[in-house]
Motif scaffolding. Structure first.
Motif, PDB file in Angstrom:
ATOM      1  N   VAL A  21       0.632  -1.369  -0.019  1.00  0.00           N
ATOM      2  CA  VAL A  21      -0.229   0.023  -0.089  1.00  0.00           C
ATOM      3  C   VAL A  21       0.761   1.307  -0.142  1.00  0.00           C
ATOM      4  CG1 VAL A  21      -1.760   1.388   1.223  1.00  0.00           C
ATOM      5  CG2 VAL A  21      -2.030  -1.180   1.042  1.00  0.00           C
ATOM      6  N   VAL A  22       1.832   1.356   0.807  1.00  0.00           N
ATOM      7  CA  VAL A  22       2.558   2.490   1.108  1.00  0.00           C
ATOM      8  C   VAL A  22       3.748   2.435   0.043  1.00  0.00           C
ATOM      9  CG1 VAL A  22       4.175   3.862   2.513  1.00  0.00           C
ATOM     10  CG2 VAL A  22       2.010   2.684   3.322  1.00  0.00           C
ATOM     11  N   GLY A  46      -1.362   0.478  11.982  1.00  0.00           N
ATOM     12  CA  GLY A  46      -1.533  -0.579  10.920  1.00  0.00           C
ATOM     13  C   GLY A  46      -2.340  -1.676  11.522  1.00  0.00           C
ATOM     14  N   PHE A 142       0.659  -2.933   4.824  1.00  0.00           N
ATOM     15  CA  PHE A 142       0.501  -1.769   5.442  1.00  0.00           C
ATOM     16  C   PHE A 142       1.012  -1.471   6.796  1.00  0.00           C
ATOM     17  CE2 PHE A 142      -2.225   1.751   7.429  1.00  0.00           C
ATOM     18  CZ  PHE A 142      -1.655   2.772   6.976  1.00  0.00           C
TER      19      PHE A 142
END
Length: 230
Positions: A21-22, A46, A142
Motif C-alpha cells: 500500500v505504501v 497498522g 501496510f
C-alpha cells in the motif's frame, strides 16, 4: 477480472511487497507521514487498519451479489465507516492511551484509499475467503510499512525502538521496548513531518534496488521468485 484462482502465496506477495500500500501504490500517505513518529504508533495504526480491511473485505464480498453497480460505492463507504467507528470505540475503551496518540487518524481510516480500493478492485469480484486473505495481506503490508518507517524515524530521532509500547499497546508488549543508544540527544527533524518524507524516500529507493536485483536474477514473476532469494 475475477481473481478467484489467485493463490494465497500470490496474495501475500502482493500485499507485503509487489503491491504494498505504501511502498508500491503510494496510498495512505496521510497516516504514513503523521503517525509514524515511533514504531509503536505505526504498529498500532497498522493493526487497526488491518482489522478494518479484513472485515470490510469479507462483508463486501458476502453482499456483492445483492448490491447493484449504481450504489456500490455508497454502500462500501457505509460498511467501512461502521467498522471504523467500532474500531475507534474499541481502542478508546481498551487502549485509551494509544487512542489519544492516534486521535483523528483512526477516524480517517474511513477515507483510506487502500481500503476502498481493495473493496472495489478485489472484494466486490471475489469470494469471502479470498477477500479475507487479500485484506489480511494488504493490511499486514501496510502495518509492516508503517512500523518500519516508525522504527527508522524513532531510532534516528530518539535512539529507541518501540518506545512506550507497554503504555500504548498494553503490558504484554513491554518486551519490545529497547533503548538502542543511551544518552542520545536525538535528531528532532526525524520525528517532525520532514523526517517522514526523508525516510519514505530512502525506503522507496531500497525497495527499487531490491526489485531491480530480483529482476536481474530472473525473479520478477511470482513463480520465479519462489526459487530466488534476495
Amino acid at each position: 477480472m475475477n481473481c478467484e484462482s489467485v493463490t494465497t502465496g500470490k496474495l501475500f506477495r502482493d500485499g507485503l511487497w509487489d503491491q504494498n500500500v505504501v511502498f508500491a501504490q503510494l496510498l495512505a500517505m496521510c497516516p504514513a507521514m503523521a503517525v509514524t513518529t515511533s514504531g509503536t504508533n505505526g504498529l498500532g495504526m497498522g493493526l487497526a487498519t488491518t482489522a478494518v480491511l479484513v472485515v470490510s473485505n469479507m462483508l463486501i464480498s458476502a453482499i456483492r451479489n445483492l448490491v447493484s453497480d449504481q450504489v456500490r460505492i455508497p454502500i462500501f463507504v457505509v460498511v467501512i465507516a461502521t467498522l471504523v467507528t467500532l474500531v475507534d470505540m474499541s481502542l478508546n475503551a481498551w487502549l485509551h492511551d494509544l487512542h489519544k496518540v492516534l486521535g483523528l487518524f483512526i477516524a480517517l481510516i474511513v477515507v483510506n484509499c487502500a481500503i476502498l480500493g481493495r473493496a472495489e478492485a478485489f472484494a466486490f469480484k471475489n469470494g469471502v475467503k479470498a477477500s479475507a486473505i487479500d485484506g489480511l495481506a494488504m493490511g499486514l503490508g501496510f502495518t509492516l510499512a508503517l512500523t518500519i518507517m516508525g522504527l527508522v524515524r524513532e531510532l534516528i530521532g530518539a535512539g529507541t525502538l518501540f518506545a512506550q509500547a507497554s503504555l500504548l499497546l498494553g503490558p504484554s508488549f513491554s518486551f519490545l521496548e529497547v533503548k538502542v543508544i543511551p544518552n542520545y540527544s536525538g535528531v528532532l527533524m526525524m520525528i517532525l513531518p520532514p523526517g517522514g518524507f526523508l525516510v519514505l524516500g530512502m525506503l522507496l529507493v531500497v525497495k527499487r534496488m531490491v526489485d531491480q536485483r530480483l529482476a536481474k536474477r530472473g525473479c520478477a514473476t511470482p513463480d520465479a521468485a519462489a526459487h530466488c532469494s534476495v
